[in-house]
Scaffold this motif. Structure first.
Motif: not given
Length: 356
Positions: A34, A36-37, A39, A41
């Motif tokens: 999760k 990877r973006t 948002e 993080r």
């Protein structure tokens, strides 16, 4: 990881997970896919912040390597111990006492644990670039590209997202900590394999079953690849030692810019006691020239207050701190406090505690 035809390697078969009912630590599990973006993080950052603030330890899942890829990393790691002669290990020994570097082999019986008992584990650490920084035993030459890919995966796909979320948790720019951990910078970040061997009952009695004294790690974040032999314990916030449970194909993270987890290695439970314990790790340290001072610009630190161990002008660099820690652990006499619980030594003017 490399996708071409891979060289054959003997399969390392670890002991099955313990069936004993142990006092397990209750740890947070993070799905790092999760992160990877931006948002994702931002969503995970409070959970990572709280885990690292309270226990300094958490699990990471969905990190991008399959179970079979992870198994192969352990197979390769065992080659460093089972297929390399003792003479070859000595020729590639780390300059631990001389230069405070763990790059290379740490041989068995280098450190004193307690009551004159020497350790029974060996390590092989590879500088994260793998090529150009050190010479490797012949038995590992075919596997060096995979070891490089393993280091890159840990650095870019696990360490960097964690550092980004730790920075967000301190209300700092997302790249505040990433900038201090360059893959190609001068520093001691490395991949490492460690193999613990069973000890005699006499040694267990003399050390109260402790294989590696309670301590905090030297660097920023330590990535441990979960393996089934139970021996790792962490000191919980209530002051009790609790076991870290094995989670298939998971990573365990300790340390961090928040709370350095006090952890130790002890004799495994009875159903695993006669088996070796092989671990794979990635130890992330800040670049050598980074001065270890607080991030005073963090609004979080400003709110809770900044506690310094020394004046900023006296603070060591990462290289100075790393060398002092590595050259001291297990090699120098320590001063006991309260007879048993704590041992203390001074590194760069800062009191360092071991919990034994």
């Amino acid at each position: 990881m490399p996708g071409t035809t891979l060289p054959p390697v003997p399969h390392y078969v670890p002991a099955p997970p313990t069936r004993e009912d142990l006092d397990w630590a209750d740890l947070v599990v993070i799905d790092i896919s999760k992160a990877r973006t931006p948002e994702g993080r931002a969503q995970l950052a409070p959970q990572v912040r709280d885990a690292m603030h309270t226990t300094g330890f958490l699990y990471v899942i969905n990190h991008g390597m399959t179970q079979s890829q992870t198994d192969r990393i352990f197979d390769i790691g065992d080659v460093a111990f089972s297929q390399v002669s003792e003479e070859d290990k000595r020729q590639h020994a780390a300059m631990i006492a001389e230069d405070g570097s763990k790059i290379g082999y740490k041989l068995r019986q280098l450190w004193t644990i307690d009551n004159g008992v020497r350790d029974q584990h060996e390590q092989y650490a590879l500088h994260r670039t793998i090529f150009g920084q050190q010479e490797h035993p012949q038995a590992l030459q075919l596997f060096l590209p995979e070891m490089r890919a393993f280091a890159e995966h840990n650095h870019y796909n696990v360490l960097f997202p964690i550092l980004q979320m730790l920075a967000l948790g301190m209300e700092l720019p997302e790249d505040a900590f990433v900038k201090l951990h360059g893959f190609d910078a001068v520093g001691d970040t490395h991949a490492r394999w460690i193999k613990y061997h069973p000890r005699t009952q006499e040694d267990e009695l003399k050390t109260k079953n402790v294989w590696l004294k309670g301590h905090t790690d030297t660097g920023s974040v330590t990535i441990l690849w979960s393996q089934p032999v139970s021996a790792l314990q962490i000191m919980s916030p209530d002051g009790k030692w609790r076991w870290v449970r094995h989670l298939d194909n998971a990573l365990m993270l300790s340390g961090g810019f928040y709370k350095g987890t006090i952890h130790r290695v002890v004799q495994p439970p009875a159903d695993q006691r006669d088996r070796p314990r092989l671990g794979a790790y990635y130890f992330a340290l800040a670049d050598d020239d980074v001065k270890l001072v607080p991030f005073v610009e963090s609004p979080v630190l400003q709110r809770v207050g900044i506690v310094r161990k020394c004046a900023d002008e006296d603070a060591p660099t990462m290289r100075e701190w790393r060398r002092g820690r590595v050259m001291a652990y297990g090699l120098k006499e320590t001063t006991r406090k309260d007879d048993v619980v704590e041992e203390q030594e001074i590194v760069k003017g800062i009191i360092l505690k071991h919990y034994n």
